[in-house]
Design an enzyme around this catalytic site. Structure first.
Site, mmCIF file in Angstrom:
data_model
loop_
_atom_site.group_PDB
_atom_site.id
_atom_site.type_symbol
_atom_site.label_atom_id
_atom_site.label_comp_id
_atom_site.label_asym_id
_atom_site.label_seq_id
_atom_site.Cartn_x
_atom_site.Cartn_y
_atom_site.Cartn_z
ATOM 1 N N LYS A 125 0.836 -1.213 0.000
ATOM 2 C CA LYS A 125 0.000 0.000 0.000
ATOM 3 C C LYS A 125 0.865 1.256 0.000
ATOM 4 C CE LYS A 125 -0.389 -0.168 5.008
ATOM 5 N NZ LYS A 125 -1.273 -0.349 6.167
ATOM 6 N N ARG A 176 -10.570 0.326 15.596
ATOM 7 C CA ARG A 176 -10.514 1.109 14.363
ATOM 8 C C ARG A 176 -11.501 0.464 13.405
ATOM 9 N NH1 ARG A 176 -4.658 1.599 11.608
ATOM 10 N NH2 ARG A 176 -5.282 -0.502 11.009
ATOM 11 N N TYR A 184 16.434 29.723 8.330
ATOM 12 C CA TYR A 184 15.234 30.446 8.771
ATOM 13 C C TYR A 184 15.171 30.561 10.288
ATOM 14 C CZ TYR A 184 13.119 30.280 4.120
ATOM 15 O OH TYR A 184 12.842 30.453 2.809
ATOM 16 N N MET A 230 12.541 24.424 2.060
ATOM 17 C CA MET A 230 11.777 23.642 1.084
ATOM 18 C C MET A 230 12.686 22.793 0.189
ATOM 19 S SD MET A 230 8.993 24.764 -1.801
ATOM 20 C CE MET A 230 7.772 25.399 -0.679
#
Ligand SMILES: *Cc1c(COP(=O)(O)O)cnc(C)c1O
Length: 364
Positions: free
Chosen positions: A35, A131, A256, A304
């Site tokens: 998956k 679940r 940053y 990024m």
């Protein structure tokens, strides 16, 4: 010339890990869980790599099964969450898929459908994960209903999922397992219970089928790794290069927000990899990386397209030096994705599935 960032996929390691899952459970058949694009590794290539070994593959949803069938994969494929709407049964039938049934509406949909060939089914019971799955008290009734539909379903197995199989404290695992064992004995049902941590650490819960996922990709899901889990080999190596070097004095902020501040004269390397590639922005200063096979650490917030690492103790490192964010260095060293995940306050699953399409996969 190209941006140097790649996700290098070692298909021999994938086969090795799958074979380890089989070796640990000699009386079970192991469905290879593919998956989420094989946990970010590329479902079609991984399927082709395991096609001759695995008796079945598993995916989360029918769209993922269609991709495999369209690529020519003929191995049985199990839908781990079954259908999401009744109209999917046409495709289940046409593509010869198997499916979990976790809810009454799915059972009813199967009862109302006339497949050309009976559909192999895993009846999912909620033994404590809370679940998906039938309440244990309703499992027997659902089981009997399925047994009464031999034209519609076949090869029915009892399925469940463990919430804590990775943890050293096995009390909750055992409460789930005891419930399932009692139920399986009462129904005389073959089982499919084991995810990767169960395959690795709880042989008592191995069933007719097992469902190893993340271990196939070389991640060790156990809270406390074992001699066995240490035999897993990393499949993905997220690899880039140093593209610039900064020589800085003491007290200079990097990146940053100036989160990292140099403690003395420092060399900072800029790496072509960022959160726009799926590298986790939560990585703290100190998150390990390998530069030319030697460990150093992230210094400064992840951007990024770039991140910054401390090269102060690696004077030979320079533009073009190999940087391994996780996986294997060409120089032999290994940095496990599990270790990187702890520095990002996450798990290997999110890092591996999070590698974005911008990163070319290279297969070996
Ligand atoms: C994803 C999944 C697995 C595989 O789990 P791992 O922890 O990756 O081994 C097994 N069973 C079900 C139902 C799943 O959704």
């Amino acid at each position: 010339m190209a941006r140097p960032l790649t996700a290098d996929i070692d298909l021999n390691a994938l086969r090795h890990n799958y074979q380890l899952a089989c070796e640990l459970a000699p009386d079970s058949r192991s469905v290879a869980v593919l998956k989420a694009d094989a946990y970010g590794h590329g479902a079609v290539v991984c399927a082709r790599t395991l096609e001759d070994l695995a008796p079945a593959f598993a995916v989360a949803a029918i769209e993922e099964a269609v991709v495999l069938r369209e690529a020519g994969i003929k191995v049985p494929i199990v839908l781990l969450e079954g259908i999401f709407s009744a109209d999917e049964l046409e495709t289940v039938d046409a593509l010869g898929l198997s499916m979990a049934i976790h809810s009454d509406w799915q059972l009813q949909a199967v009862q109302d459908f006339s497949p050309r060939k009976p559909i192999p089914v895993w009846l999912k019971v909620d033994s404590g994960m809370h679940r998906l799955g039938f309440h244990p008290e309703h499992a027997e009734q659902a089981w009997k209903r399925l047994q009464s539909l031999p034209d519609k379903v076949t090869d029915v197995h009892l399925m469940s999922h463990f919430a804590t199989a990775d943890m050293t404290d096995d009390r909750y695992f055992l409460s789930q397992f005891n419930l399932l064992q009692e139920l399986a004995e009462r129904l005389d049902a073959p089982t499919c219970l084991a995810n990767s941590p169960t395959v690795l650490a709880h042989s008592e819960a191995h069933g007719a089928w097992n469902r190893p996922g993340v271990m196939l990709y070389g991640s060790d899901p156990l809270e406390l790794s074992s001699d066995t889990s240490r035999r897993l080999q990393p499949v993905m190596s997220l690899r880039s290069e140093i593209i610039a070097v900064r020589e800085l004095g003491k007290g200079e902020p990097v990146g940053y927000g100036g989160r990292y501040v140099t403690q003395g004269p420092a060399r900072i390397g800029v790496v072509a990899c960022g959160y726009g590639d799926g590298y986790d922005r939560h990585a703290v200063d100190g998150t390990p990386v390998l530069v030319d096979g030697r460990r150093t650490a992230i210094a400064g917030k992840v951007s990024m397209d770039m991140l910054t690492v401390d090269l102060s103790d690696l004077p030979e490192a320079d533009i073009g030096s190999e940087v391994v964010l996780w996986g294997k260095s060409r120089h032999g060293a290994v940095l496990s994705v599990d270790e990187v995940a702890t520095y990002c306050d996450t798990i290997s699953y999110t890092l591996l599935t999070g590698v974005l399409p911008r990163v070319p996969r290279r297969y070996r």
